[in-house]
Design an enzyme around this catalytic site. Structure first.
Site, PDB file in Angstrom:
ATOM      1  N   GLY A  13       0.819  -1.215   0.000  1.00 51.34           N
ATOM      2  CA  GLY A  13       0.000   0.000   0.000  1.00 51.34           C
ATOM      3  C   GLY A  13       0.848   1.258   0.000  1.00 51.34           C
ATOM      4  O   GLY A  13       0.475   2.275   0.583  1.00 51.34           O
TER       5      GLY A  13
ATOM      6  N   ILE B  44       4.253  -2.769   8.527  1.00 52.84           N
ATOM      7  CA  ILE B  44       5.439  -2.527   7.674  1.00 52.84           C
ATOM      8  C   ILE B  44       5.245  -1.168   7.008  1.00 52.84           C
ATOM      9  O   ILE B  44       4.375  -1.001   6.152  1.00 52.84           O
ATOM     10  CB  ILE B  44       5.622  -3.629   6.606  1.00 52.84           C
ATOM     11  CG1 ILE B  44       5.705  -4.995   7.274  1.00 52.84           C
ATOM     12  CG2 ILE B  44       6.855  -3.356   5.748  1.00 52.84           C
ATOM     13  CD1 ILE B  44       5.864  -6.161   6.303  1.00 52.84           C
TER      14      ILE B  44
ATOM     15  N   VAL C 276       9.237   8.466   1.165  1.00 55.11           N
ATOM     16  CA  VAL C 276       9.867   9.532   0.382  1.00 55.11           C
ATOM     17  C   VAL C 276       9.376   9.397  -1.059  1.00 55.11           C
ATOM     18  O   VAL C 276       8.765   8.398  -1.417  1.00 55.11           O
ATOM     19  CB  VAL C 276      11.414   9.470   0.415  1.00 55.11           C
ATOM     20  CG1 VAL C 276      11.971  10.034   1.684  1.00 55.11           C
ATOM     21  CG2 VAL C 276      11.900   8.045   0.182  1.00 55.11           C
TER      22      VAL C 276
ATOM     23  N   LYS D 176       5.781  22.195  -9.793  1.00 62.36           N
ATOM     24  CA  LYS D 176       7.184  21.986 -10.184  1.00 62.36           C
ATOM     25  C   LYS D 176       7.270  22.210 -11.681  1.00 62.36           C
ATOM     26  O   LYS D 176       6.539  21.573 -12.439  1.00 62.36           O
ATOM     27  CB  LYS D 176       7.584  20.553  -9.815  1.00 62.36           C
ATOM     28  CG  LYS D 176       8.916  20.101 -10.380  1.00 62.36           C
ATOM     29  CD  LYS D 176       9.227  18.664  -9.983  1.00 62.36           C
ATOM     30  CE  LYS D 176      10.465  18.149 -10.685  1.00 62.36           C
ATOM     31  NZ  LYS D 176      10.693  16.706 -10.468  1.00 62.36           N
TER      32      LYS D 176
ATOM     33  N   VAL E 264       1.299 -10.510   4.670  1.00 61.96           N
ATOM     34  CA  VAL E 264       1.539 -11.747   3.927  1.00 61.96           C
ATOM     35  C   VAL E 264       2.699 -12.485   4.599  1.00 61.96           C
ATOM     36  O   VAL E 264       3.782 -11.915   4.771  1.00 61.96           O
ATOM     37  CB  VAL E 264       1.868 -11.443   2.449  1.00 61.96           C
ATOM     38  CG1 VAL E 264       2.247 -12.710   1.701  1.00 61.96           C
ATOM     39  CG2 VAL E 264       0.691 -10.731   1.778  1.00 61.96           C
TER      40      VAL E 264
ATOM     41  N   LEU F 203       9.160  -0.224  -6.108  1.00 71.59           N
ATOM     42  CA  LEU F 203      10.564  -0.449  -5.768  1.00 71.59           C
ATOM     43  C   LEU F 203      10.939  -1.917  -5.949  1.00 71.59           C
ATOM     44  O   LEU F 203      12.116  -2.250  -6.126  1.00 71.59           O
ATOM     45  CB  LEU F 203      10.829   0.015  -4.333  1.00 71.59           C
ATOM     46  CG  LEU F 203      10.584   1.520  -4.091  1.00 71.59           C
ATOM     47  CD1 LEU F 203      10.629   1.856  -2.601  1.00 71.59           C
ATOM     48  CD2 LEU F 203      11.599   2.373  -4.860  1.00 71.59           C
TER      49      LEU F 203
ATOM     50  N   THR G  12      12.300   9.527 -11.421  1.00 71.21           N
ATOM     51  CA  THR G  12      11.921   8.416 -12.295  1.00 71.21           C
ATOM     52  C   THR G  12      11.140   7.329 -11.570  1.00 71.21           C
ATOM     53  O   THR G  12      10.589   6.442 -12.217  1.00 71.21           O
ATOM     54  CB  THR G  12      13.165   7.775 -12.935  1.00 71.21           C
ATOM     55  OG1 THR G  12      14.161   7.655 -11.933  1.00 71.21           O
ATOM     56  CG2 THR G  12      13.671   8.618 -14.075  1.00 71.21           C
ATOM     57  N   GLY G  13      11.088   7.389 -10.216  1.00 73.00           N
ATOM     58  CA  GLY G  13      10.376   6.342  -9.475  1.00 73.00           C
ATOM     59  C   GLY G  13       8.902   6.330  -9.835  1.00 73.00           C
ATOM     60  O   GLY G  13       8.408   5.422 -10.524  1.00 73.00           O
TER      61      GLY G  13
END
Ligand SMILES: Cc1cc2nc3c(=O)[nH]c(=O)nc-3n(C[C@H](O)[C@H](O)[C@H](O)COP(=O)(O)OP(=O)(O)OC[C@H]3O[C@@H](n4cnc5c(N)ncnc54)[C@H](O)[C@@H]3O)c2cc1C
Length: 515
Positions: free
Chosen positions: A13, A46, A51, A82, A189, A340, A351-352
Site C-alpha cells: 500500500g 510494515i 519519500v 514543479k 503476507v 521499488l 523516475t520512481g
C-alpha cells in the site's frame, strides 16, 4: 480464447501499490459487477518508504484519467507546482569557478519558427534554456505555471508537482476504494502457496486467511516479496553506472510560513553526490543522495547539515540505503512487479513514480484477455520495461558524465569510460558533430526524449561542433522569429501569472474549475 482473469491481488500500500490498483480498477471496471476484482493487501506494521516528493508532467495525465481532482490533490497533499529541475554546481566545481546552474525545463523548446539551437551553439550567449523557452525566466521570477482561472490540469506552462508522499498515497487509497471499487485488506503476507507449474496460487496472511487471485502485483517495496523472494527473479545491480547508493532524508520547517516557494526542484551537486531540496506548502523536504564508496555516513551527514544551516541542527536525519538496479524480469508467471520491487535508481529525475505510473498503466491497458495470453503479455512487458529502465539509466548518467568537476574521486569516477553505458557513449560520440534529433528517440518506451536531452546536454555546455553541418545555420531569420515570439510570450505570461505561493493559496481557498 480460454479462461479470463477475474481477480488481481496487489501486495503493498505504498504509492506504487495504490497507483497500480487505481489504474487496474479504472481500466478493468472493478466497481461494476462484470468488472475484474482488484484487491490490495497491506501489512499495517510494515511502513511505506515515505519519500518520493518529486513528479514529472506525465502524472497530470494519469491523475486526470483516474478522475482525481487537482484541487483536492493540492489541498490534501500539501502539493506545490514543479516546472523544472534546477541543477546547481553540476558543471563546474563551485569553489574554483563560482556557483553555476541550469534548468531542465518541463516546457519543450519552442522552435517552430526556426530552431535557435545551432545559433546558440555557434555563439552561446546566456543559457540554452532561455534561448529556446520562457519558462526558466518565469521560474526565476517566482511565478506559478498556470492562471487561477484555468481549469484543472491546464497551464500556461508545462508542470508537475511536489507533494507529501504519505498524503499522496492516502489520497490514492481513498480514491481507489471510494470511487474505483478497489477492495482493501489489512493483513501481513506470511507465506506464498504455489500451483504445480510454479505460479502463485495464494498468499497466506496473518489475519485474512489465504488470499487467492489470477494475477498478483508485487508492490511490496525493496523487499520484492513475491517476484524476488518468492519467484527468485534476481536484481540486475546497476551500481557500475550509477554510483549513489545511500540517501539521508529530512523534513525542514519554513522559518517564515509566508516564504516564497521555488517552482523547481533544487538539485545541488556535492563532493560525493547531490542534495534535493523540495518546497511543499508547509515544509521543505531535503535529502543527500551519495555514494558510500566515496563518502562515510558521517561525512554525508555533515554535508547535509551544512546545507540546512542552523535551522536544522535539532532534526534527526533518516538514512535510507538504496537498492540500485532493476529485476531481470518484471513479469514472471502470474506475478508482475510495480514499484521499488521492480527497480529503482537515484531520484535525480523523479523516475520512481514515473516508471511505476507508466508500467501500471501499461499493465492495465495490455491486461491479458485470458490465462493463455499471459506468457505473451509477460514477454512483451518484460521487453518494454527492460528497455525503459536502460534508457532511464542512460539519462540519469548523462548528468554525471558531462560534468567537468574534478574536485573529488566521485566526479572523476563518474566520467571514467567503464561507468558509462555503451548506448550513452555511442550517442554522445554521435552528438559531438550532430544535433540530437527525433530520429534518435523513435521508441515510445524510451521515457526521456529529445527535449530532455537538449536541456541537459546544452545546460552542461556539451560541445557539439556543427562545422560539418553549415546547412543548420542557413535560416537566421527563422531563429530570430522564434526569439521574437518568445519575447512576446514572456511579456504576456509574466504579466498574467501569480507568484507561486499566492497561486497555491488561491487554489486552496477557491478551488479550480473542473475539467
Ligand atoms: C531516497 C529516495 C527518494 C525518492 N524520491 C523520489 C522522487 O522524488 N520522486 C519519485 O517519483 N520517486 C522517488 N522515490 C521513489 C519512491 O519512494 C517510490 O516511487 C514510491 O514510494 C513507491 O514505493 P513502493 O510503493 O514501491 O514501496 P513502499 O513505499 O516501500 O511500500 C511497500 C508496501 O508494501 C507493504 N508490504 C511489505 N511487505 C508486506 C507483507 N509481507 N505483507 C503485506 N504488505 C507488505 C508495506 O506495508 C507497504 O505498504 C524515492 C525513493 C527513495 C529511496
Amino acid at each position: 480464447m480460454g479462461q479470463g482473469l477475474r481477480k488481481v491481488l496487489v501486495v503493498g500500500g505504498g504509492t506504487a501499490g495504490w497507483l497500480a490498483a487505481n489504474h487496474l480498477a479504472k481500466r478493468l471496471q472493478s466497481r461494476l459487477p462484470q468488472g475484474v476484482r482488484v484487491c490490495l493487501v497491506e501489512a499495517p506494521d510494515i511502513p511505506t518508504i515515505g519519500v518520493g516528493e518529486g513528479t514529472v508532467p506525465a502524472i497530470r495525465n494519469s491523475l486526470a484519467y483516474l478522475g482525481i481532482s487537482e484541487t483536492e490533490l493540492i489541498r490534501q497533499c500539501d502539493a506545490t507546482f514543479k516546472q523544472s529541475i534546477q541543477f546547481i554546481d553540476w558543471e563546474q566545481d563551485p569553489a574554483r569557478h563560482g556557483s553555476n546552474s541550469y534548468h531542465h525545463l518541463f516546457d519543450y523548446p519552442e522552435i517552430l519558427g526556426g530552431d535557435p539551437t545551432p545559433f546558440w551553439l555557434a555563439d552561446p550567449q546566456g543559457s540554452y534554456a532561455d534561448a529556446v523557452a520562457i519558462q526558466g525566466r518565469l521560474i526565476e521570477a517566482g511565478l506559478g505555471p498556470k492562471l487561477a482561472t484555468q481549469a484543472e490540469y491546464q497551464g500556461v506552462c508545462q508542470y508537475a508537482y511536489h507533494l507529501d508522499a504519505a498524503k499522496f498515497g492516502a489520497l490514492l487509497a481513498r480514491h481507489g476504494t471510494g470511487k474505483l471499487g478497489v477492495e482493501y485488506i489489512r493483513a501481513k503476507v506470511l507465506d506464498i502457496g504455489y500451483h504445480p507449474d510454479g505460479s502463485i496460487r495464494c498468499l497466506h496472511t496473518d489475519s485474512a486467511g489465504a488470499l487467492e487471485a489470477d494475477l498478483f502485483v508485487d508492490a511490496s517495496g525493496f523487499g520484492a516479496l513475491l517476484l524476488g523472494q518468492g519467484l527468485k527473479v534476481p536484481l540486475k545491480d546497476q551500481r557500475q553506472f550509477l554510483l549513489c547508493d545511500q540517501a539521508l532524508a529530512v523534513q525542514l520547517p519554513y522559518q517564515d510560513p509566508a516564504q516564497p516557494i521555488p517552482c523547481a526542484t533544487l538539485a545541488t551537486a556535492k563532493e560525493a553526490g547531490w542534495i534535493w531540496d523540495i518546497g511543499l506548502t508547509g515544509r521543505r523536504g531535503l535529502g543527500y543522495v551519495y555514494s558510500s564508496a566515496h563518502s562515510s555516513h558521517e561525512q554525508a551527514e555533515a554535508v547535509l547539515r551544512q546545507y540546512m544551516g542552523p535551522g536544522g541542527d535539532d532534526l534527526v536525519l533518516r538514512r535510507i540505503p538504496m537498492q540500485v538496479g532493476y529485476r531481470e524480469r518484471f513479469w514472471e508467471k502470474n506475478c508482475v512487479a510495480i514499484g521499488l520491487s521492480q527497480g529503482f535508481v537515484e531520484p535525480l529525475e523523479a523516475t520512481g513514480l514515473l516508471m511505476f505510473d507508466i508500467t501500471a498503466r501499461m499493465l492495465a491497458d495490455q491486461f491479458p484477455a485470458s490465462q493463455a495470453q499471459i506468457p505473451a503479455a509477460a514477454r512483451r512487458f518484460n521487453q518494454r520495461v527492460g528497455y525503459a529502465w536502460e534508457r532511464v539509466i542512460d539519462f540519469v548518467k548523462l548528468h554525471y558524465c558531462l560534468s567537468k568537476r574534478d574536485d573529488s574521486a566521485f566526479w572523476l569516477d563518474n566520467r571514467s569510460a567503464a561507468t558509462i553505458p555503451d548506448s550513452l557513449a555511442d550517442n554522445l560520440a554521435y552528438w559531438r558533430h550532430q544535433l540530437p534529433s527525433h530520429y534518435d528517440f523513435t521508441d515510445i518506451s524510451a521515457v526521456f526524449g529529445l527535449e530532455n536531452y537538449l536541456y541537459v546536454l546544452y545546460g552542461m555546455h556539451y560541445p557539439t561542433d556543427l562545422a560539418g553541418r553549415p546547412d543548420l545555420l542557413a535560416d537566421p531569420a527563422g531563429a530570430r522569429h522564434t526569439q521574437a515570439r518568445l519575447s512576446a510570450r514572456l511579456q504576456q505570461a509574466g504579466s498574467q501569472l501569480l507568484p507561486h505561493r499566492q497561486l497555491l493559496d488561491r487554489i486552496r481557498q477557491h478551488g479550480l474549475q473542473k475539467i
